[in-house]
Design an enzyme around this catalytic site. Sequence first.
Site, PDB file in Angstrom:
ATOM      1  N   CYS A 113       0.810  -1.230   0.000  1.00 23.54           N
ATOM      2  CA  CYS A 113       0.000   0.000   0.000  1.00 23.54           C
ATOM      3  C   CYS A 113       0.839   1.274   0.000  1.00 23.54           C
ATOM      4  O   CYS A 113       0.310   2.365  -0.204  1.00 23.54           O
ATOM      5  CB  CYS A 113      -0.934  -0.003   1.197  1.00 23.54           C
ATOM      6  SG  CYS A 113      -1.891  -1.511   1.267  1.00 23.54           S
ATOM      7  N   HIS A 278      -3.546   7.076   1.380  1.00 27.06           N
ATOM      8  CA  HIS A 278      -3.883   5.693   1.055  1.00 27.06           C
ATOM      9  C   HIS A 278      -5.243   5.346   1.676  1.00 27.06           C
ATOM     10  O   HIS A 278      -5.534   5.742   2.795  1.00 27.06           O
ATOM     11  CB  HIS A 278      -2.788   4.767   1.597  1.00 27.06           C
ATOM     12  CG  HIS A 278      -3.165   3.326   1.576  1.00 27.06           C
ATOM     13  ND1 HIS A 278      -3.624   2.705   0.437  1.00 27.06           N
ATOM     14  CD2 HIS A 278      -3.164   2.386   2.560  1.00 27.06           C
ATOM     15  CE1 HIS A 278      -3.890   1.442   0.721  1.00 27.06           C
ATOM     16  NE2 HIS A 278      -3.613   1.228   1.999  1.00 27.06           N
ATOM     17  N   ASN A 308     -10.038  -1.280   0.071  1.00 30.66           N
ATOM     18  CA  ASN A 308      -8.593  -1.073   0.001  1.00 30.66           C
ATOM     19  C   ASN A 308      -8.042  -1.822  -1.214  1.00 30.66           C
ATOM     20  O   ASN A 308      -7.979  -3.052  -1.217  1.00 30.66           O
ATOM     21  CB  ASN A 308      -7.947  -1.584   1.300  1.00 30.66           C
ATOM     22  CG  ASN A 308      -6.442  -1.386   1.333  1.00 30.66           C
ATOM     23  OD1 ASN A 308      -5.836  -0.979   0.350  1.00 30.66           O
ATOM     24  ND2 ASN A 308      -5.842  -1.696   2.476  1.00 30.66           N
TER      25      ASN A 308
END
Length: 351
Positions: A113, A278, A308
């Site tokens: 990520c 993020h 996500n």
Amino acid sequence: MPGFELIGSGHYVPGPPITNAALARVMDTSDEWIYQRSGIRQRHFAPEGVGASDMGVEAAKRALENANLEAKDVDYIVFATMTPDYIFPGSAALLGAKLGIPGVPALDIRQQCAAMLFGLQIIDGLVQSGAAKTILFVGAEAHAGFMPWTAWDVLMGESDRELTQEERDKANEHRALAVLFGDGAGALIFRATERDAGLRGMKLYSDGRFAELLYVPGGGFRTRPYWKEHHYGEQAYVPRMDGRELFRFAVTKLPRAAKDLLKEKDLTGDGVDVFIAHQANLRINEYIRDHLKVPREKMPMNIDRFGNTSAGTIPILVDELHRAGTLKKGQLNMMLALGAGVHWGCALVRW
Ligand code: ACO
């Protein structure tokens, strides 16, 4: 010294949106639990046979069109994924081949990520050294392959058969992880420029002592062979995550990094136009936003629609903001991210 600027963006998500209610067909969960804990309402999953490079190509085509370029204009590819098509080789060269530009150097990065931050540093290095002028950065993930259920037909609403207790138990064991992730790709095209634009500062950290906060226990070349028969029954292909500890890590390390960077540049949060974080969990970002005293409208989010998407989140969000006209030339924007590894940090980018 040349800098870099964004000249095109695109994103792609596969299949129909899968709601929290749909997930409740294969696990004991609810829209209320998922939304309250994470801010997620829906996500997408790559169908069988569709890999990160396939989604990356779709996003890249949209970015090229947006930039008014052809694939042959790209002279470097950086591809970020933690869910590559093969264990090896990486997916970057596949992406180049599928785009019709074999021969163009294609670099795989595995920063999960936090990939966009490392990507910015690589792009900065490439333009500063003169090694490349038009760089395609793609973040794409096919997390579907690690989901803890097998009843995809039930999840997709194609069958209403009753799950066996074993099927349900296996999915339930990993439900805190499984509800968070979704699939998709974002593609950004950066070009070298003499304009005052590009990377303006960065705080970047990695700490492998915390690798097991989020990792896949099965597979890997520390064992012979690298995949064992018992791994399947143990669902060793499903990542193990210490959600609480990661949450704690993110809400301490990210505000600290942002404050240190602002201080180093003699800035306050007011000097930053847009905070691009993020999208792992809405609650993490709300905490960071409050801690840095950033007004709500300065930290846009889209986790409710995509979940996500790991390396995909920042490129997808940047694409949406770029197309909406939110990101304007001359702005100073901050990107923040934390990912498995653990890798984390923030970057200031003059747009
Ligand atoms: N649905 C319903 N109940 C659930 C679910 C679910 N999907 N998952 C867990 N529960 C239950 C648990 O069984 C537990 O029940 P119990 O109290 O009866 O034992 C209860 O809910 C609380 O479970 P916890 O796991 O302690 O839940 P927590 O409040 O910590 O929230 C969460 C879990 C959402 C995962 C949170 O810890 C989090 O978001 N952490 C950060 C994770 C993250 O961001 N990961 C990615 C970052 S790195 C990267 O992006 C690659």
